[in-house]
Design a protein around this motif. Structure first.
Motif, PDB file in Angstrom:
ATOM      1  N   VAL A  10       0.847  -1.197   0.000  1.00  0.00           N
ATOM      2  CA  VAL A  10       0.000   0.000   0.000  1.00  0.00           C
ATOM      3  C   VAL A  10       0.885   1.249   0.000  1.00  0.00           C
ATOM      4  N   GLY A  11       0.526   2.211  -0.844  1.00  0.00           N
ATOM      5  CA  GLY A  11       1.261   3.469  -0.937  1.00  0.00           C
ATOM      6  C   GLY A  11       2.347   3.477  -1.998  1.00  0.00           C
ATOM      7  N   LYS A  12       2.740   2.332  -2.505  1.00  0.00           N
ATOM      8  CA  LYS A  12       3.785   2.271  -3.540  1.00  0.00           C
ATOM      9  C   LYS A  12       3.176   2.550  -4.906  1.00  0.00           C
ATOM     10  N   GLN A  13       4.007   3.081  -5.799  1.00  0.00           N
ATOM     11  CA  GLN A  13       3.572   3.384  -7.160  1.00  0.00           C
ATOM     12  C   GLN A  13       4.248   2.440  -8.136  1.00  0.00           C
ATOM     13  N   PHE A  14       3.498   2.044  -9.173  1.00  0.00           N
ATOM     14  CA  PHE A  14       3.977   1.075 -10.147  1.00  0.00           C
ATOM     15  C   PHE A  14       3.586   1.502 -11.552  1.00  0.00           C
ATOM     16  N   THR A  15       4.324   0.962 -12.515  1.00  0.00           N
ATOM     17  CA  THR A  15       3.973   1.061 -13.926  1.00  0.00           C
ATOM     18  C   THR A  15       3.750  -0.352 -14.423  1.00  0.00           C
ATOM     19  N   LEU A  16       2.577  -0.586 -14.993  1.00  0.00           N
ATOM     20  CA  LEU A  16       2.228  -1.885 -15.540  1.00  0.00           C
ATOM     21  C   LEU A  16       2.100  -1.754 -17.044  1.00  0.00           C
ATOM     22  N   THR A  17       2.786  -2.618 -17.769  1.00  0.00           N
ATOM     23  CA  THR A  17       2.660  -2.694 -19.220  1.00  0.00           C
ATOM     24  C   THR A  17       2.081  -4.051 -19.546  1.00  0.00           C
ATOM     25  N   GLU A  45      -8.765   7.758 -11.092  1.00  0.00           N
ATOM     26  CA  GLU A  45      -9.842   6.781 -10.967  1.00  0.00           C
ATOM     27  C   GLU A  45      -9.356   5.577 -10.161  1.00  0.00           C
ATOM     28  N   ASN A  46     -10.214   5.047  -9.294  1.00  0.00           N
ATOM     29  CA  ASN A  46      -9.888   3.841  -8.534  1.00  0.00           C
ATOM     30  C   ASN A  46     -10.475   2.626  -9.240  1.00  0.00           C
ATOM     31  N   TYR A  47      -9.730   1.533  -9.258  1.00  0.00           N
ATOM     32  CA  TYR A  47     -10.205   0.285  -9.824  1.00  0.00           C
ATOM     33  C   TYR A  47      -9.397  -0.857  -9.231  1.00  0.00           C
ATOM     34  N   LEU A  48      -9.776  -2.077  -9.558  1.00  0.00           N
ATOM     35  CA  LEU A  48      -9.055  -3.250  -9.070  1.00  0.00           C
ATOM     36  C   LEU A  48      -7.976  -3.640 -10.062  1.00  0.00           C
ATOM     37  N   LEU A  49      -6.845  -4.059  -9.552  1.00  0.00           N
ATOM     38  CA  LEU A  49      -5.742  -4.486 -10.412  1.00  0.00           C
ATOM     39  C   LEU A  49      -6.169  -5.660 -11.286  1.00  0.00           C
ATOM     40  N   ASP A  50      -7.045  -6.505 -10.781  1.00  0.00           N
ATOM     41  CA  ASP A  50      -7.546  -7.633 -11.570  1.00  0.00           C
ATOM     42  C   ASP A  50      -8.216  -7.177 -12.856  1.00  0.00           C
ATOM     43  N   ASP A  51      -8.804  -5.984 -12.865  1.00  0.00           N
ATOM     44  CA  ASP A  51      -9.455  -5.461 -14.065  1.00  0.00           C
ATOM     45  C   ASP A  51      -8.446  -5.248 -15.195  1.00  0.00           C
ATOM     46  N   LEU A  52      -7.214  -4.929 -14.847  1.00  0.00           N
ATOM     47  CA  LEU A  52      -6.180  -4.728 -15.868  1.00  0.00           C
ATOM     48  C   LEU A  52      -5.643  -6.039 -16.414  1.00  0.00           C
ATOM     49  N   LEU A  53      -5.823  -7.107 -15.660  1.00  0.00           N
ATOM     50  CA  LEU A  53      -5.259  -8.400 -16.052  1.00  0.00           C
ATOM     51  C   LEU A  53      -6.321  -9.435 -16.402  1.00  0.00           C
ATOM     52  N   LYS A  54      -7.551  -9.000 -16.586  1.00  0.00           N
ATOM     53  CA  LYS A  54      -8.631  -9.953 -16.824  1.00  0.00           C
ATOM     54  C   LYS A  54      -8.477 -10.713 -18.145  1.00  0.00           C
ATOM     55  N   PHE A  55      -7.685 -10.198 -19.066  1.00  0.00           N
ATOM     56  CA  PHE A  55      -7.450 -10.895 -20.330  1.00  0.00           C
ATOM     57  C   PHE A  55      -6.127 -11.645 -20.339  1.00  0.00           C
ATOM     58  N   GLY A  56      -5.475 -11.737 -19.179  1.00  0.00           N
ATOM     59  CA  GLY A  56      -4.211 -12.460 -19.075  1.00  0.00           C
ATOM     60  C   GLY A  56      -3.013 -11.544 -19.231  1.00  0.00           C
ATOM     61  N   LYS A  57      -1.846 -12.162 -19.320  1.00  0.00           N
ATOM     62  CA  LYS A  57      -0.599 -11.419 -19.463  1.00  0.00           C
ATOM     63  C   LYS A  57      -0.087 -11.563 -20.891  1.00  0.00           C
ATOM     64  N   GLY A  58       0.212 -10.432 -21.511  1.00  0.00           N
ATOM     65  CA  GLY A  58       0.756 -10.439 -22.861  1.00  0.00           C
ATOM     66  C   GLY A  58       2.258 -10.658 -22.853  1.00  0.00           C
ATOM     67  N   LYS A  59       2.829 -10.746 -24.041  1.00  0.00           N
ATOM     68  CA  LYS A  59       4.275 -10.961 -24.164  1.00  0.00           C
ATOM     69  C   LYS A  59       5.066  -9.775 -23.640  1.00  0.00           C
ATOM     70  N   ASP A  60       4.463  -8.591 -23.623  1.00  0.00           N
ATOM     71  CA  ASP A  60       5.153  -7.383 -23.179  1.00  0.00           C
ATOM     72  C   ASP A  60       4.899  -7.076 -21.700  1.00  0.00           C
TER      73      ASP A  60
END
Length: 66
Positions: A10-17, A45-60
């Motif tokens: 909690v409180g940490k910042q990340f970049t997700l590709t 905007e607040n959202y769940l991290l799962d929403d960003l990964l609902k289609f799985g992980k790409g090669k990048d």
């Protein structure tokens, strides 16, 4: 998937590709069910991290702490 996120605090910042999309976010809280609520650093905007990964992980896929 929980093992993948053992570095998230909690409180940490990340970049997700993933699938060509880049997200900058801060971890707001970790819910009792293990889901992670985040706040987008650009739209605030607040959202769940799962929403960003609902289609799985790409090669990048990458998750980098700022």
């Amino acid at each position: 998937m929980k093992q993948l996120f053992n570095i998230i605090r909690v409180g940490k910042q990340f970049t997700l590709t993933n699938y060509g999309e880049v997200y900058d976010f801060e971890v707001v809280r970790i819910l009792p069910n293990g889901k992670i609520e985040v706040k987008d650093l650009h739209t605030l905007e607040n959202y769940l991290l799962d929403d960003l990964l609902k289609f799985g992980k790409g090669k990048d896929y990458s998750l980098i702490e700022k």
